[in-house]
Write a protein that holds these residues in place. Sequence first.
Motif, short mmCIF file in Angstrom:
data_model
loop_
_atom_site.label_atom_id
_atom_site.label_comp_id
_atom_site.label_asym_id
_atom_site.label_seq_id
_atom_site.Cartn_x
_atom_site.Cartn_y
_atom_site.Cartn_z
N LEU A 148 -28.72 -6.21 21.18
CA LEU A 148 -28.25 -4.90 20.75
C LEU A 148 -28.24 -3.94 21.94
O LEU A 148 -27.28 -3.19 22.14
N ALA A 149 -29.29 -3.96 22.76
CA ALA A 149 -29.33 -3.11 23.95
C ALA A 149 -28.24 -3.50 24.94
O ALA A 149 -27.61 -2.63 25.55
N TYR A 150 -28.01 -4.80 25.12
CA TYR A 150 -26.97 -5.25 26.05
C TYR A 150 -25.59 -4.76 25.61
O TYR A 150 -24.70 -4.57 26.45
N ALA A 151 -25.38 -4.60 24.31
CA ALA A 151 -24.08 -4.19 23.79
C ALA A 151 -23.78 -2.72 24.06
O ALA A 151 -22.61 -2.31 23.97
N ALA A 203 -25.69 -12.37 24.24
CA ALA A 203 -26.52 -12.45 25.44
C ALA A 203 -26.00 -13.47 26.45
O ALA A 203 -26.11 -13.26 27.66
N CYS A 204 -25.44 -14.57 25.97
CA CYS A 204 -25.02 -15.64 26.88
C CYS A 204 -23.91 -15.20 27.83
O CYS A 204 -23.74 -15.80 28.89
N TRP A 205 -23.18 -14.15 27.48
CA TRP A 205 -22.16 -13.67 28.41
C TRP A 205 -22.35 -12.21 28.80
O TRP A 205 -22.09 -11.84 29.94
N ARG A 206 -22.88 -11.36 27.90
CA ARG A 206 -23.12 -9.97 28.31
C ARG A 206 -24.20 -9.88 29.39
O ARG A 206 -24.06 -9.12 30.35
#
Length: 244
Positions: free
Chosen positions: A109-112, A139-142
Amino acid sequence: MADTLRIEELGDRVVVTLHRPGSRNAINAAMVRELHEVCAALEERPRLLLLTGDGGTFAAGADIGELRERGRDQALQGINSRLFDRIARLPLPTVAAVDGWALGGGAELAYACDLRLASPAAVFGNPEPGLGILAAAGACWRLRDLVGASVAKQVLLAGRRLDAADAHRLGLVAEVVPADELLGRAHALLDRMARSGTLALRLTKLVADAPGGHPVTDDLAQAILFESDDKRARMDAFLAGDRR
Protein backbone atom coordinates in the motif's frame (compact mmCIF):
# COMPACT_ATOMS: atom_id res chain seq x y z
CA MET A 1 -19.56 5.42 7.99
CA ALA A 2 -16.21 3.65 7.76
CA ASP A 3 -15.44 0.89 10.27
CA THR A 4 -11.74 0.38 9.49
CA LEU A 5 -10.74 3.92 8.49
CA ARG A 6 -10.79 7.37 9.96
CA ILE A 7 -11.48 9.87 7.17
CA GLU A 8 -10.93 13.61 7.42
CA GLU A 9 -11.74 15.95 4.53
CA LEU A 10 -9.78 19.21 4.48
CA GLY A 11 -10.81 21.01 1.33
CA ASP A 12 -7.87 20.32 -0.97
CA ARG A 13 -7.00 16.94 0.58
CA VAL A 14 -8.35 13.85 2.27
CA VAL A 15 -6.58 12.28 5.25
CA VAL A 16 -7.19 8.56 5.69
CA THR A 17 -5.99 6.77 8.81
CA LEU A 18 -6.01 2.98 8.81
CA HIS A 19 -7.75 2.03 12.04
CA ARG A 20 -8.11 -1.58 13.15
CA PRO A 21 -7.20 -1.58 16.84
CA GLY A 22 -5.88 -4.91 18.01
CA SER A 23 -5.00 -6.03 14.47
CA ARG A 24 -2.10 -3.64 13.84
CA ASN A 25 -4.20 -2.15 11.03
CA ALA A 26 -4.08 -5.37 9.00
CA ILE A 27 -5.79 -4.94 5.65
CA ASN A 28 -8.98 -6.99 5.55
CA ALA A 29 -11.87 -7.16 3.08
CA ALA A 30 -13.78 -4.41 4.88
CA MET A 31 -10.79 -2.06 4.65
CA VAL A 32 -10.39 -2.87 0.97
CA ARG A 33 -14.05 -1.96 0.35
CA GLU A 34 -13.75 1.26 2.31
CA LEU A 35 -10.56 2.29 0.53
CA HIS A 36 -12.31 1.68 -2.80
CA GLU A 37 -14.98 4.12 -1.63
CA VAL A 38 -12.29 6.68 -0.85
CA CYS A 39 -10.84 6.18 -4.33
CA ALA A 40 -14.25 6.63 -5.95
CA ALA A 41 -14.70 9.95 -4.14
CA LEU A 42 -11.23 11.14 -5.18
CA GLU A 43 -11.82 10.13 -8.79
CA GLU A 44 -15.08 12.07 -8.83
CA ARG A 45 -13.59 15.11 -7.05
CA PRO A 46 -9.79 15.00 -7.32
CA ARG A 47 -7.90 16.01 -4.18
CA LEU A 48 -4.58 15.16 -2.58
CA LEU A 49 -4.50 12.06 -0.40
CA LEU A 50 -2.59 11.44 2.84
CA LEU A 51 -2.53 7.85 4.08
CA THR A 52 -1.32 6.92 7.54
CA GLY A 53 -1.90 4.33 10.25
CA ASP A 54 -3.22 4.54 13.79
CA GLY A 55 -1.44 3.51 16.97
CA GLY A 56 2.19 3.61 15.86
CA THR A 57 1.73 1.13 13.00
CA PHE A 58 1.06 1.82 9.33
CA ALA A 59 -0.22 -1.65 8.43
CA ALA A 60 1.36 -4.90 9.54
CA GLY A 61 0.17 -6.80 6.48
CA ALA A 62 -2.98 -8.30 5.07
CA ASP A 63 -5.39 -10.12 7.36
CA ILE A 64 -3.84 -13.60 7.54
CA GLY A 65 -7.08 -15.20 8.72
CA GLU A 66 -8.79 -14.04 5.54
CA LEU A 67 -5.80 -14.93 3.34
CA ARG A 68 -5.82 -18.45 4.78
CA GLU A 69 -9.29 -19.03 3.32
CA ARG A 70 -8.68 -17.53 -0.12
CA GLY A 71 -8.17 -19.80 -3.09
CA ARG A 72 -7.32 -19.58 -6.78
CA ASP A 73 -10.48 -17.70 -7.73
CA GLN A 74 -9.86 -15.00 -5.14
CA ALA A 75 -6.22 -14.69 -6.25
CA LEU A 76 -7.35 -14.14 -9.84
CA GLN A 77 -9.69 -11.37 -8.65
CA GLY A 78 -6.63 -9.43 -7.46
CA ILE A 79 -8.45 -8.20 -4.37
CA ASN A 80 -5.57 -6.13 -3.00
CA SER A 81 -3.70 -5.53 -6.24
CA ARG A 82 -6.72 -3.91 -7.93
CA LEU A 83 -7.14 -1.58 -4.98
CA PHE A 84 -3.48 -0.58 -4.82
CA ASP A 85 -3.39 -0.02 -8.58
CA ARG A 86 -6.43 2.22 -8.23
CA ILE A 87 -4.66 4.21 -5.51
CA ALA A 88 -1.56 4.52 -7.70
CA ARG A 89 -3.72 5.88 -10.54
CA LEU A 90 -5.57 8.52 -8.51
CA PRO A 91 -5.59 11.84 -10.36
CA LEU A 92 -3.63 13.88 -7.80
CA PRO A 93 -0.55 13.01 -5.72
CA THR A 94 -0.72 10.64 -2.77
CA VAL A 95 1.54 10.59 0.30
CA ALA A 96 2.01 7.76 2.80
CA ALA A 97 3.13 8.78 6.30
CA VAL A 98 4.61 5.58 7.72
CA ASP A 99 5.17 5.05 11.43
CA GLY A 100 6.11 1.57 12.61
CA TRP A 101 5.46 -1.60 10.64
CA ALA A 102 4.62 -1.50 6.94
CA LEU A 103 4.79 -5.18 6.10
CA GLY A 104 3.29 -7.36 3.38
CA GLY A 105 0.16 -5.71 2.07
CA GLY A 106 0.90 -2.70 4.24
CA ALA A 107 4.23 -2.20 2.49
CA GLU A 108 2.56 -2.66 -0.90
CA LEU A 109 0.00 0.00 0.00
CA ALA A 110 2.84 2.41 0.84
CA TYR A 111 4.67 1.51 -2.39
CA ALA A 112 1.53 2.41 -4.36
CA CYS A 113 1.61 6.00 -3.09
CA ASP A 114 3.54 8.64 -4.99
CA LEU A 115 5.67 9.70 -2.01
CA ARG A 116 6.47 8.29 1.40
CA LEU A 117 7.62 9.90 4.65
CA ALA A 118 8.70 7.81 7.62
CA SER A 119 9.29 7.99 11.33
CA PRO A 120 12.51 6.49 12.74
CA ALA A 121 10.46 3.46 13.80
CA ALA A 122 9.27 2.67 10.27
CA VAL A 123 10.10 -0.78 8.88
CA PHE A 124 9.25 -1.99 5.37
CA GLY A 125 9.24 -5.65 4.41
CA ASN A 126 7.57 -8.37 2.36
CA PRO A 127 7.64 -11.67 4.25
CA GLU A 128 5.00 -13.34 2.06
CA PRO A 129 7.16 -16.30 0.90
CA GLY A 130 7.45 -17.34 4.54
CA LEU A 131 3.68 -17.89 4.42
CA GLY A 132 3.87 -19.85 1.20
CA ILE A 133 2.67 -17.04 -1.06
CA LEU A 134 4.21 -14.12 -2.94
CA ALA A 135 3.85 -10.36 -2.67
CA ALA A 136 1.28 -10.21 -5.45
CA ALA A 137 -0.18 -6.73 -4.92
CA GLY A 138 2.56 -4.81 -6.70
CA ALA A 139 5.70 -5.30 -4.62
CA CYS A 140 7.40 -7.54 -7.19
CA TRP A 141 7.57 -4.67 -9.67
CA ARG A 142 6.86 -1.44 -7.75
CA LEU A 143 9.64 -2.07 -5.25
CA ARG A 144 12.09 -2.83 -8.07
CA ASP A 145 11.22 0.51 -9.67
CA LEU A 146 11.64 2.31 -6.34
CA VAL A 147 14.89 0.83 -5.02
CA GLY A 148 16.38 -1.26 -7.85
CA ALA A 149 16.31 -4.95 -8.65
CA SER A 150 19.06 -6.07 -6.27
CA VAL A 151 17.55 -4.51 -3.13
CA ALA A 152 14.04 -5.55 -4.18
CA LYS A 153 15.17 -9.17 -4.44
CA GLN A 154 16.82 -8.93 -1.02
CA VAL A 155 13.47 -7.86 0.41
CA LEU A 156 11.26 -10.18 -1.63
CA LEU A 157 13.42 -13.33 -1.68
CA ALA A 158 15.73 -13.08 1.32
CA GLY A 159 13.35 -11.45 3.78
CA ARG A 160 15.37 -8.27 4.27
CA ARG A 161 13.52 -5.55 6.12
CA LEU A 162 14.32 -1.93 5.39
CA ASP A 163 14.41 0.30 8.43
CA ALA A 164 13.82 4.03 8.13
CA ALA A 165 17.49 4.86 7.59
CA ASP A 166 17.86 2.25 4.83
CA ALA A 167 14.59 3.31 3.22
CA HIS A 168 15.75 6.93 3.14
CA ARG A 169 19.21 6.10 1.84
CA LEU A 170 17.71 3.98 -0.94
CA GLY A 171 15.15 6.62 -1.92
CA LEU A 172 12.10 4.66 -0.83
CA VAL A 173 11.14 7.46 1.57
CA ALA A 174 11.66 11.17 0.99
CA GLU A 175 12.41 12.05 4.59
CA VAL A 176 12.65 10.58 8.09
CA VAL A 177 11.14 12.76 10.82
CA PRO A 178 10.23 12.20 14.48
CA ALA A 179 6.93 10.41 14.95
CA ASP A 180 5.27 13.41 16.60
CA GLU A 181 6.20 15.57 13.58
CA LEU A 182 5.33 13.05 10.89
CA LEU A 183 1.82 14.18 10.03
CA GLY A 184 2.79 17.84 10.23
CA ARG A 185 5.64 17.28 7.80
CA ALA A 186 3.36 15.28 5.49
CA HIS A 187 0.86 18.14 5.48
CA ALA A 188 3.68 20.60 4.73
CA LEU A 189 4.63 18.46 1.73
CA LEU A 190 1.01 18.43 0.57
CA ASP A 191 0.81 22.21 1.12
CA ARG A 192 3.78 22.64 -1.21
CA MET A 193 2.14 20.52 -3.89
CA ALA A 194 -1.20 22.26 -3.40
CA ARG A 195 0.41 25.56 -4.40
CA SER A 196 0.98 24.14 -7.88
CA GLY A 197 -1.66 24.16 -10.57
CA THR A 198 -4.10 21.28 -10.16
CA LEU A 199 -4.18 20.46 -13.87
CA ALA A 200 -0.39 20.70 -14.05
CA LEU A 201 -0.08 18.21 -11.17
CA ARG A 202 -2.56 15.82 -12.81
CA LEU A 203 -0.83 15.84 -16.18
CA THR A 204 2.66 15.65 -14.66
CA LYS A 205 1.63 12.56 -12.71
CA LEU A 206 0.10 10.98 -15.83
CA VAL A 207 3.22 11.62 -17.91
CA ALA A 208 5.61 10.52 -15.14
CA ASP A 209 3.70 7.26 -14.68
CA ALA A 210 3.28 6.52 -18.39
CA PRO A 211 5.19 3.32 -19.28
CA GLY A 212 8.24 3.91 -21.44
CA GLY A 213 7.69 7.61 -21.88
CA HIS A 214 7.53 9.39 -25.23
CA PRO A 215 8.18 12.98 -26.32
CA VAL A 216 4.77 13.14 -27.98
CA THR A 217 3.12 12.44 -24.62
CA ASP A 218 5.04 15.34 -23.08
CA ASP A 219 4.10 17.59 -26.00
CA LEU A 220 0.41 16.76 -25.84
CA ALA A 221 0.22 17.31 -22.08
CA GLN A 222 2.10 20.59 -22.42
CA ALA A 223 -0.20 21.70 -25.26
CA ILE A 224 -3.19 21.33 -22.92
CA LEU A 225 -1.45 23.29 -20.16
CA PHE A 226 -0.26 26.05 -22.50
CA GLU A 227 -3.90 26.82 -23.33
CA SER A 228 -5.09 26.90 -19.71
CA ASP A 229 -6.21 30.01 -17.86
CA ASP A 230 -4.27 28.80 -14.82
CA LYS A 231 -0.99 28.85 -16.75
CA ARG A 232 -1.56 32.42 -17.94
CA ALA A 233 -2.58 33.64 -14.47
CA ARG A 234 0.43 32.03 -12.79
CA MET A 235 2.91 33.33 -15.35
CA ASP A 236 1.39 36.82 -15.21
CA ALA A 237 1.83 36.77 -11.43
CA PHE A 238 5.42 35.61 -11.80
CA LEU A 239 6.23 38.35 -14.30
CA ALA A 240 4.60 40.90 -12.00
CA GLY A 241 7.03 39.97 -9.26
CA ASP A 242 5.17 37.28 -7.31
CA ARG A 243 7.93 34.62 -7.12
CA ARG A 244 6.35 32.34 -4.49
